[in-house]
Design a protein around this motif. Structure first.
Motif, PDB file in Angstrom:
ATOM      1  N   ARG A  23       8.569   1.721   5.443  1.00  0.00           N
ATOM      2  CA  ARG A  23       8.466   0.209   5.682  1.00  0.00           C
ATOM      3  C   ARG A  23       9.908  -0.561   5.127  1.00  0.00           C
ATOM      4  NH1 ARG A  23       2.456  -1.843   4.746  1.00  0.00           N
ATOM      5  NH2 ARG A  23       3.034  -1.419   2.786  1.00  0.00           N
ATOM      6  N   GLU A  24       9.565  -0.645   3.707  1.00  0.00           N
ATOM      7  CA  GLU A  24      10.762  -0.908   2.872  1.00  0.00           C
ATOM      8  C   GLU A  24      11.883  -0.597   3.167  1.00  0.00           C
ATOM      9  OE1 GLU A  24       6.590  -1.042   1.209  1.00  0.00           O
ATOM     10  OE2 GLU A  24       8.245   0.496   1.458  1.00  0.00           O
ATOM     11  N   LYS A  25      12.981  -2.165   3.557  1.00  0.00           N
ATOM     12  CA  LYS A  25      13.980  -1.218   3.896  1.00  0.00           C
ATOM     13  C   LYS A  25      14.796  -0.382   2.593  1.00  0.00           C
ATOM     14  CE  LYS A  25      16.080  -1.842   8.065  1.00  0.00           C
ATOM     15  NZ  LYS A  25      15.887  -0.651   9.389  1.00  0.00           N
ATOM     16  N   GLY A  26      15.323   0.528   2.933  1.00  0.00           N
ATOM     17  CA  GLY A  26      15.757   1.427   2.018  1.00  0.00           C
ATOM     18  C   GLY A  26      14.863   2.292   1.074  1.00  0.00           C
ATOM     19  N   HIS A  27      14.073   2.218   0.762  1.00  0.00           N
ATOM     20  CA  HIS A  27      13.488   2.639   0.245  1.00  0.00           C
ATOM     21  C   HIS A  27      13.088   4.498   0.776  1.00  0.00           C
ATOM     22  CE1 HIS A  27      11.166  -0.276  -2.465  1.00  0.00           C
ATOM     23  NE2 HIS A  27      12.556  -0.808  -1.742  1.00  0.00           N
ATOM     24  N   MET A  28      13.276   4.942   0.016  1.00  0.00           N
ATOM     25  CA  MET A  28      13.069   6.442   0.478  1.00  0.00           C
ATOM     26  C   MET A  28      11.340   6.859  -0.126  1.00  0.00           C
ATOM     27  SD  MET A  28      16.080   8.930  -1.536  1.00  0.00           S
ATOM     28  CE  MET A  28      15.538  10.126  -0.731  1.00  0.00           C
ATOM     29  N   GLY A  29      10.949   6.316  -1.229  1.00  0.00           N
ATOM     30  CA  GLY A  29       9.001   6.526  -1.589  1.00  0.00           C
ATOM     31  C   GLY A  29       8.421   5.082  -2.952  1.00  0.00           C
ATOM     32  N   ARG A  30       7.508   4.692  -2.426  1.00  0.00           N
ATOM     33  CA  ARG A  30       6.570   3.682  -2.884  1.00  0.00           C
ATOM     34  C   ARG A  30       5.548   4.061  -4.085  1.00  0.00           C
ATOM     35  NH1 ARG A  30       6.338  -2.258  -1.447  1.00  0.00           N
ATOM     36  NH2 ARG A  30       5.732  -3.207  -3.502  1.00  0.00           N
ATOM     37  N   VAL A  31       5.315   3.769  -5.255  1.00  0.00           N
ATOM     38  CA  VAL A  31       4.629   3.365  -5.594  1.00  0.00           C
ATOM     39  C   VAL A  31       3.085   2.567  -4.986  1.00  0.00           C
ATOM     40  CG1 VAL A  31       2.416   3.262  -7.802  1.00  0.00           C
ATOM     41  CG2 VAL A  31       4.948   4.676  -7.927  1.00  0.00           C
ATOM     42  N   TYR A  32       1.918   2.329  -4.452  1.00  0.00           N
ATOM     43  CA  TYR A  32       1.237   1.345  -4.208  1.00  0.00           C
ATOM     44  C   TYR A  32      -0.082   1.143  -5.004  1.00  0.00           C
ATOM     45  CZ  TYR A  32       4.054   1.172   0.169  1.00  0.00           C
ATOM     46  OH  TYR A  32       5.197   0.964   0.538  1.00  0.00           O
ATOM     47  N   TYR A  33       0.129   0.948  -6.199  1.00  0.00           N
ATOM     48  CA  TYR A  33      -0.877   0.116  -7.181  1.00  0.00           C
ATOM     49  C   TYR A  33      -1.860  -0.452  -6.636  1.00  0.00           C
ATOM     50  CZ  TYR A  33       3.464   0.836 -10.248  1.00  0.00           C
ATOM     51  OH  TYR A  33       4.681   1.429 -10.682  1.00  0.00           O
ATOM     52  N   PRO A  34      -2.409  -1.138  -6.172  1.00  0.00           N
ATOM     53  CA  PRO A  34      -3.625  -1.189  -5.460  1.00  0.00           C
ATOM     54  C   PRO A  34      -4.325  -0.687  -5.033  1.00  0.00           C
ATOM     55  CG  PRO A  34      -2.058  -3.194  -5.204  1.00  0.00           C
ATOM     56  CD  PRO A  34      -1.204  -2.170  -5.627  1.00  0.00           C
ATOM     57  N   ASP A  35      -3.956   0.245  -4.315  1.00  0.00           N
ATOM     58  CA  ASP A  35      -4.441   1.414  -3.388  1.00  0.00           C
ATOM     59  C   ASP A  35      -4.268   2.523  -3.947  1.00  0.00           C
ATOM     60  OD1 ASP A  35      -4.386  -0.930  -1.360  1.00  0.00           O
ATOM     61  OD2 ASP A  35      -2.440  -0.220  -0.256  1.00  0.00           O
ATOM     62  N   LYS A  36      -3.388   2.759  -5.247  1.00  0.00           N
ATOM     63  CA  LYS A  36      -3.394   3.994  -6.172  1.00  0.00           C
ATOM     64  C   LYS A  36      -3.330   5.190  -4.641  1.00  0.00           C
ATOM     65  CE  LYS A  36      -7.184   2.520  -9.156  1.00  0.00           C
ATOM     66  NZ  LYS A  36      -7.472   1.724  -7.885  1.00  0.00           N
ATOM     67  N   LYS A  37      -1.633   4.856  -4.874  1.00  0.00           N
ATOM     68  CA  LYS A  37      -1.041   5.538  -3.606  1.00  0.00           C
ATOM     69  C   LYS A  37       0.439   5.846  -3.789  1.00  0.00           C
ATOM     70  CE  LYS A  37      -3.908   5.135   0.684  1.00  0.00           C
ATOM     71  NZ  LYS A  37      -3.319   4.629   1.662  1.00  0.00           N
ATOM     72  N   ILE A  38       0.994   7.152  -4.280  1.00  0.00           N
ATOM     73  CA  ILE A  38       2.384   7.326  -3.600  1.00  0.00           C
ATOM     74  C   ILE A  38       2.928   7.747  -2.347  1.00  0.00           C
ATOM     75  CG2 ILE A  38       4.001   8.956  -4.558  1.00  0.00           C
ATOM     76  CD1 ILE A  38       1.993   9.017  -7.051  1.00  0.00           C
TER      77      ILE A  38
END
Length: 100
Positions: A23-38
Motif C-alpha cells: 500500500r505504501e508508495k515505494g515500499h517492497m515490504g513492511r512489518v505491521y507490529y500490531p497485527d504481527k504480520k510481515i
C-alpha cells in the motif's frame, strides 16, 4: 529458499504474507507490529516492475531484522534504515551461501 508462512520473534508469532504490491508508495515490504504480520510485495507500486525472487528474500530478511530489533527494544537501531539494510544484506548473503 521459500519464505516461511509463520515465524516466532521473541514471544510473538508473525505471519508472512506475500502480496501483489504494498500500500505504501515505494515500499517492497513492511512489518505491521500490531497485527504481527510481515508483508512482502511482488510488484513495485511505483513502476509496476516485478521483483526478482532474490529481492523478495532480501526484503524478507530486512523486515525480519526490523522485527527482531523491535523485540529487543533497540529502537534507535530499528529506525536506522542504513544499518538495517546493511545488516539484512549480509544476513541474506550468509543464508544463501550456507553449506549444510
Amino acid at each position: 529458499m521459500n519464505l516461511p508462512r509463520k515465524l516466532k520473534v521473541g514471544d510473538k508469532w508473525y505471519s508472512i504474507e506475500v502480496v501483489e504490491a504494498m500500500r505504501e508508495k515505494g515500499h517492497m515490504g513492511r512489518v505491521y507490529y500490531p497485527d504481527k504480520k510481515i508483508k512482502i510485495g511482488t510488484v513495485s507500486n511505483k513502476t509496476g516492475r516485478r521483483f526478482r525472487k532474490e529481492e523478495m528474500h532480501d526484503t524478507f530478511w530486512h523486515e525480519l531484522v526490523h522485527a527482531i530489533l523491535a523485540d529487543m527494544g533497540e529502537h534507535r537501531l530499528n529506525n536506522n534504515e542504513r544499518f538495517v539494510t546493511q545488516f539484512a544484506n549480509r544476513l541474506t548473503k550468509a543464508i544463501e551461501t550456507a553449506k549444510f
